[in-house]
Design an enzyme around this catalytic site. Structure first.
Site, PDB file in Angstrom:
ATOM      1  N   SER A  44      38.174  48.531  44.322  1.00 26.29           N
ATOM      2  CA  SER A  44      39.326  49.427  44.205  1.00 26.29           C
ATOM      3  C   SER A  44      39.099  50.599  43.258  1.00 26.29           C
ATOM      4  O   SER A  44      39.841  51.582  43.314  1.00 26.29           O
ATOM      5  CB  SER A  44      40.566  48.648  43.758  1.00 26.29           C
ATOM      6  OG  SER A  44      40.326  47.979  42.531  1.00 26.29           O
ATOM      7  N   ASP A 346      47.780  51.226  35.846  1.00 28.22           N
ATOM      8  CA  ASP A 346      48.645  50.102  36.192  1.00 28.22           C
ATOM      9  C   ASP A 346      48.237  48.791  35.519  1.00 28.22           C
ATOM     10  O   ASP A 346      48.692  47.718  35.920  1.00 28.22           O
ATOM     11  CB  ASP A 346      48.676  49.913  37.719  1.00 28.22           C
ATOM     12  CG  ASP A 346      47.282  49.711  38.302  1.00 28.22           C
ATOM     13  OD1 ASP A 346      46.325  49.485  37.532  1.00 28.22           O
ATOM     14  OD2 ASP A 346      47.138  49.776  39.544  1.00 28.22           O
ATOM     15  N   HIS A 349      43.676  49.516  36.857  1.00 30.27           N
ATOM     16  CA  HIS A 349      42.924  50.708  37.247  1.00 30.27           C
ATOM     17  C   HIS A 349      43.218  51.862  36.296  1.00 30.27           C
ATOM     18  O   HIS A 349      44.184  51.817  35.537  1.00 30.27           O
ATOM     19  CB  HIS A 349      43.286  51.102  38.680  1.00 30.27           C
ATOM     20  CG  HIS A 349      43.201  49.962  39.648  1.00 30.27           C
ATOM     21  ND1 HIS A 349      44.316  49.215  40.013  1.00 30.27           N
ATOM     22  CD2 HIS A 349      42.144  49.410  40.292  1.00 30.27           C
ATOM     23  CE1 HIS A 349      43.947  48.263  40.864  1.00 30.27           C
ATOM     24  NE2 HIS A 349      42.625  48.348  41.037  1.00 30.27           N
TER      25      HIS A 349
END
Length: 394
Positions: A44, A346, A349
């Site tokens: 991610s 968050d 990340h």
């Protein structure tokens, strides 16, 4: 020939020689001053949209506001308020943004570069986890991404055409491995002993991908290392420790950062061996660990506020502003007013602002603090500085 003319010729020859020297490192490896496209693998931290096309993750947080609010003004599947490190690297190099593999269909979609990274992906395959009674976040690992890479090569034409494309491309392999260690139990206050046993296998999986892209004709491969896991707000919130368990300078959990450092030592050792085996390819280590810890230890230096371990978006409150039940994008949560003041977006990340600084560090590479035998992305300071100026590093 007149003296002035001879002097001008001599200066021109010296300039040409310097330019040629700046494109090699004396060991047979050559870095291009100009790349045509980027191919990337990872999770991610690099996924620019693939997770949107997978049923387990298609409706995940990155598909909803406030993700993407800073730059794209809409969610794009990127796990950030804006651009990722890979976005800044392609912008610095002046190449097209690579197409997320699962969003492409034809050779034309992929000739400008491809991003194979998927949010939640692991280095190790599903069978490995299932054999240990473990369940990864998504059924995508590096071997799947490598298979997708082979599919793309077949679409791009003859073997000669494929090698023409790969030899003029920059390859990014990673960051990868965070999810492997999370699946091993880091997220819920367990010891890192089990996760430590994964390191050799994770590094071997990375080696397999790097070896494959080199065999396909890659001339420059950048392999980012592990981020400082002990500085992640999510893991800080999950793993409570006594005062002795935290680094006094950064406030990060030392036992988790020890795991990241072990990973990076093994990774660098592996890459050193690949350089010896493939002297015609520049295998570049990108020190994400140092890039992130610099932001955490000296936030004001880089324009961040004084709480670099707190998430911008979410509803957890407390020192880290993180709670799984109030993850960013969930009902009742909100993003901070100015994400550019935060390192973490968050709790898992990074913000666009942090991603920019990390990309700046990757581009600068071993010019500043890498080992003497580790090549940088470019041997030319002028080229490196031009890249960094394009994305606002200097």
């Amino acid at each position: 020939m007149a003296p002035l003319a001879r002097l001008l010729v001599a200066v021109a020859l010296l300039h040409a020689a310097a330019a040629a020297a700046s494109d090699g490192d004396g060991g047979g490896r050559r870095r291009r001053a100009r790349y045509d496209r980027v191919f990337s693998f990872g999770d991610s931290l690099t996924d620019t949209g693939n997770a949107l096309h997978l049923s387990p993750t298609g409706g995940g947080p990155a598909s909803r506001p406030p993700y993407g609010e800073t730059f794209f003004r809409r969610p794009t599947g990127r796990a950030s308020d804006g651009r990722l490190v890979v976005d800044f690297i392609v912008e610095a190099l002046g190449v097209p943004h690579p197409t997320p593999y699962l969003a492409g269909k034809t050779a034309a979609d992929f000739r400008r570069g491809v991003n194979f990274a998927v949010g939640g992906a692991t280095a190790l395959d599903l069978r490995f986890f299932e054999s240990g009674g473990l369940t990864p976040f998504v059924p995508v690992a590096l071997d799947n991404q490598t298979s997708w890479f082979r599919n793309v090569l077949q679409l791009l034409g003859s073997a000669k055409e494929q090698r023409k494309i790969t030899s003029t491309s920059l390859f990014l392999v990673g960051e990868i491995g965070v999810n492997d260690y999370l699946v091993a139990g880091l997220g819920r206050n367990r010891t890192v002993g089990e996760a430590n046993t994964f390191v050799a296998r994770v590094v071997a999986a990375v080696r397999s991908v790097v070896t494959e892209v080199i065999a396909a004709g890659a001339r420059t491969v950048v392999v980012p290392g592990m981020i400082p896991l002990g500085c992640e707000p999510q893991l800080l919130a999950h793993n409570k420790g006594g005062a002795s368990g935290y680094d006094p300078e950064s406030g990060c959990l030392t036992r988790l950062n020890d795991l990241a450092e072990l990973h990076n030592r093994e990774l660098r050792r592996m890459l050193s061996g690949l350089r010896r085996a493939h002297p015609g390819t520049a295998v570049v280590y990108a020190d994400l660990y140092r890039a992130v810890t610099d932001l955490v230890v000296s936030p004001a230096k880089y324009g961040f506020r004084s709480r670099p371990l707190a998430a911008c978006c979410g509803g957890g409150g407390g020192a880290y502003n993180f709670d799984d039940a109030a993850f960013c994008g969930a009902a009742g949560t909100a993003a901070c007013a100015n994400p550019s003041e935060y390192v973490s977006w968050d709790g898992v990340h990074f913000t666009e602002a942090a991603n920019r600084r990390i990309a700046c560090a990757v581009l600068e590479g071993s010019h500043s603090h890498g080992a003497a035998d580790e090549p940088a992305l470019s041997n030319s300071w002028a080229t490196t500085e031009a890249w960094r100026r394009r994305i606002g590093c200097v």
